[in-house]
Design an enzyme around this catalytic site. Structure first.
Site, PDB file in Angstrom:
ATOM      1  N   ARG A 129      -0.431  -8.559  -3.561  1.00 16.16           N
ATOM      2  CA  ARG A 129      -0.515  -7.515  -2.412  1.00 16.16           C
ATOM      3  C   ARG A 129       0.275  -7.813  -1.192  1.00 16.16           C
ATOM      4  O   ARG A 129       0.150  -8.756  -0.768  1.00 16.16           O
ATOM      5  CB  ARG A 129      -2.009  -7.234  -2.130  1.00 16.16           C
ATOM      6  CG  ARG A 129      -2.038  -6.329  -0.775  1.00 16.16           C
ATOM      7  CD  ARG A 129      -3.506  -5.673  -0.452  1.00 16.16           C
ATOM      8  NE  ARG A 129      -3.620  -5.469   0.998  1.00 16.16           N
ATOM      9  CZ  ARG A 129      -2.999  -4.724   1.492  1.00 16.16           C
ATOM     10  NH1 ARG A 129      -2.028  -3.894   1.262  1.00 16.16           N
ATOM     11  NH2 ARG A 129      -3.366  -4.685   2.899  1.00 16.16           N
ATOM     12  N   GLY A 149       0.979  -1.173   0.059  1.00 16.17           N
ATOM     13  CA  GLY A 149      -0.093  -0.023   0.320  1.00 16.17           C
ATOM     14  C   GLY A 149       0.836   1.120  -0.007  1.00 16.17           C
ATOM     15  O   GLY A 149       0.484   2.106  -0.656  1.00 16.17           O
ATOM     16  N   ARG A 202       6.664  -0.948  10.188  1.00 16.68           N
ATOM     17  CA  ARG A 202       5.542  -1.536   9.156  1.00 16.68           C
ATOM     18  C   ARG A 202       6.213  -1.098   7.781  1.00 16.68           C
ATOM     19  O   ARG A 202       6.064  -2.121   6.860  1.00 16.68           O
ATOM     20  CB  ARG A 202       4.433  -0.801   9.093  1.00 16.68           C
ATOM     21  CG  ARG A 202       3.317  -0.906  10.301  1.00 16.68           C
ATOM     22  CD  ARG A 202       2.209  -0.174  10.376  1.00 16.68           C
ATOM     23  NE  ARG A 202       1.520  -0.021  11.567  1.00 16.68           N
ATOM     24  CZ  ARG A 202       0.154  -0.091  11.805  1.00 16.68           C
ATOM     25  NH1 ARG A 202      -0.508   0.062  10.534  1.00 16.68           N
ATOM     26  NH2 ARG A 202      -0.286   0.033  12.805  1.00 16.68           N
ATOM     27  N   GLY A 259       0.859  -6.296   2.470  1.00 19.50           N
ATOM     28  CA  GLY A 259       0.605  -5.300   3.557  1.00 19.50           C
ATOM     29  C   GLY A 259       0.612  -5.696   4.758  1.00 19.50           C
ATOM     30  O   GLY A 259       0.867  -6.571   5.387  1.00 19.50           O
ATOM     31  N   SER A 260      -0.250  -4.603   5.843  1.00 20.08           N
ATOM     32  CA  SER A 260      -0.147  -4.589   7.033  1.00 20.08           C
ATOM     33  C   SER A 260      -1.865  -4.991   7.506  1.00 20.08           C
ATOM     34  O   SER A 260      -2.394  -4.920   6.472  1.00 20.08           O
ATOM     35  CB  SER A 260       0.027  -3.672   7.792  1.00 20.08           C
ATOM     36  OG  SER A 260      -0.309  -2.526   7.309  1.00 20.08           O
ATOM     37  N   ARG A 282       7.195   1.924   0.761  1.00 18.00           N
ATOM     38  CA  ARG A 282       7.690   0.352   1.193  1.00 18.00           C
ATOM     39  C   ARG A 282       7.947  -0.252  -0.192  1.00 18.00           C
ATOM     40  O   ARG A 282       8.959  -1.012  -0.300  1.00 18.00           O
ATOM     41  CB  ARG A 282       6.485  -0.286   1.811  1.00 18.00           C
ATOM     42  CG  ARG A 282       6.850  -1.755   2.198  1.00 18.00           C
ATOM     43  CD  ARG A 282       5.565  -2.515   2.939  1.00 18.00           C
ATOM     44  NE  ARG A 282       5.235  -1.563   4.021  1.00 18.00           N
ATOM     45  CZ  ARG A 282       3.935  -1.709   4.423  1.00 18.00           C
ATOM     46  NH1 ARG A 282       3.173  -2.594   3.834  1.00 18.00           N
ATOM     47  NH2 ARG A 282       3.670  -1.037   5.438  1.00 18.00           N
ATOM     48  N   ARG A 313       1.667  11.000  -8.625  1.00 16.68           N
ATOM     49  CA  ARG A 313       0.930  11.137  -7.481  1.00 16.68           C
ATOM     50  C   ARG A 313       2.125  10.553  -6.317  1.00 16.68           C
ATOM     51  O   ARG A 313       1.616  10.132  -5.253  1.00 16.68           O
ATOM     52  CB  ARG A 313      -0.161  10.418  -7.417  1.00 16.68           C
ATOM     53  CG  ARG A 313      -1.410  11.053  -8.061  1.00 16.68           C
ATOM     54  CD  ARG A 313      -2.821  10.461  -8.092  1.00 16.68           C
ATOM     55  NE  ARG A 313      -3.682  10.905  -9.089  1.00 16.68           N
ATOM     56  CZ  ARG A 313      -4.597  11.799  -8.395  1.00 16.68           C
ATOM     57  NH1 ARG A 313      -4.817  11.872  -7.012  1.00 16.68           N
ATOM     58  NH2 ARG A 313      -5.453  12.360  -9.109  1.00 16.68           N
ATOM     59  N   ASP A 327      -0.850  -4.976  14.194  1.00 21.24           N
ATOM     60  CA  ASP A 327      -1.636  -4.771  15.104  1.00 21.24           C
ATOM     61  C   ASP A 327      -2.520  -5.696  15.769  1.00 21.24           C
ATOM     62  O   ASP A 327      -3.035  -6.445  14.664  1.00 21.24           O
ATOM     63  CB  ASP A 327      -2.350  -3.247  15.445  1.00 21.24           C
ATOM     64  CG  ASP A 327      -3.031  -2.931  14.403  1.00 21.24           C
ATOM     65  OD1 ASP A 327      -4.332  -3.082  14.656  1.00 21.24           O
ATOM     66  OD2 ASP A 327      -2.755  -2.735  13.273  1.00 21.24           O
TER      67      ASP A 327
END
Length: 238
Positions: free
Chosen positions: A93, A26, A223, A95-96, A30, A49, A210
């Protein structure tokens, strides 16, 4: 190979500059970290962007990594364009996620076999029922095997892709937990649906950052840079 520009306002890459397999965190920082840490000769193909994208090689195989943003509308745009405009075959994907199940803990790696959702994303397909967004089995099997070879324990199961981060319904997590959902994130269901519609492949690999019930959590810096097990599993899918 044709290197003419591809008509999208969201991605500055030209045809041929993106690999068949794309890792999609995301956070664009990263993506930058992964490119600079793991890829050989990474070349930046997108800065539009500040959604950084890079193509390089990993163990001799070409692979790309690009940020996907937060939420299903964002990853919905980027993954659609990669599948349809850049001829990408596989999007993973990484991610967290927030832990829900008692069987997952902070820093655990979770692979989303299915992605339940409270999103209305599937309404565009006008299906006469409820669509079940699922991972591509080929990628899922490869990821599990890669994790085993790295001696990384992974938890495979159903995850929740939520449109809501600050949920006014304080009981919603309890309801998903009762159905065995492992964790909550915000993108996988849209990615899985875009892949299904395009006839392409998708997988979501997550690290628990988390836990909604224990209160454990990682810092933003952790993260970004400490999810190495998840990253290294995904890189093996090129």
């Amino acid at each position: 190979m044709n290197h003419a520009p591809v008509p999208t306002p969201h991605n500055g890459a030209k045809s041929g500059e993106i690999a068949k397999t794309v890792l999609m965190p995301g956070d664009p920082l990263r993506a930058k970290f992964i490119a600079e840490t793991y890829l050989e000769n990474p070349v930046c193909f997108n800065t539009v962007r500040n959604m950084f994208g890079y193509t390089g090689t990993y163990k001799g195989k070409q692979i790309s990594v690009m940020g996907g943003g937060m939420g299903m509308p964002s990853i919905g745009i980027y993954s659609y364009e990669l599948y349809h405009f850049y001829d990408v075959d596989n999007i993973i994907r990484i991610g967290s996620a927030g832990g829900i199940s008692d069987n997952v803990h902070v820093r655990d790696v979770v692979i989303g076999m299915g992605a339940s959702t409270n999103s209305n994303f599937a309404s565009q397909y006008e299906l006469p029922g409820t669509f079940a967004p699922i991972a591509s089995y080929e990628l899922l099997e490869k990821a599990v095997n890669a994790a085993r070879s790295q001696n990384t324990n992974v938890v495979v199961g159903n995850i929740l892709s939520s449109d809501i981060f600050y949920d006014d319904n304080k009981n919603s997590s309890n309801l998903w937990k009762k159905m065995g959902v492992l964790c909550v994130e915000m993108e996988a269901a849209a990615l899985y649906m875009n892949a299904a519609r395009a006839g392409k492949n998708a997988l979501c690999i997550l690290t628990i950052s988390d836990h909604l019930y224990t209160g454990e959590s990682l810092s933003a810096e952790d993260r970004q840079v400490s999810f190495r097990e998840m990253m290294e599993i995904a890189l093996e899918l090129a």
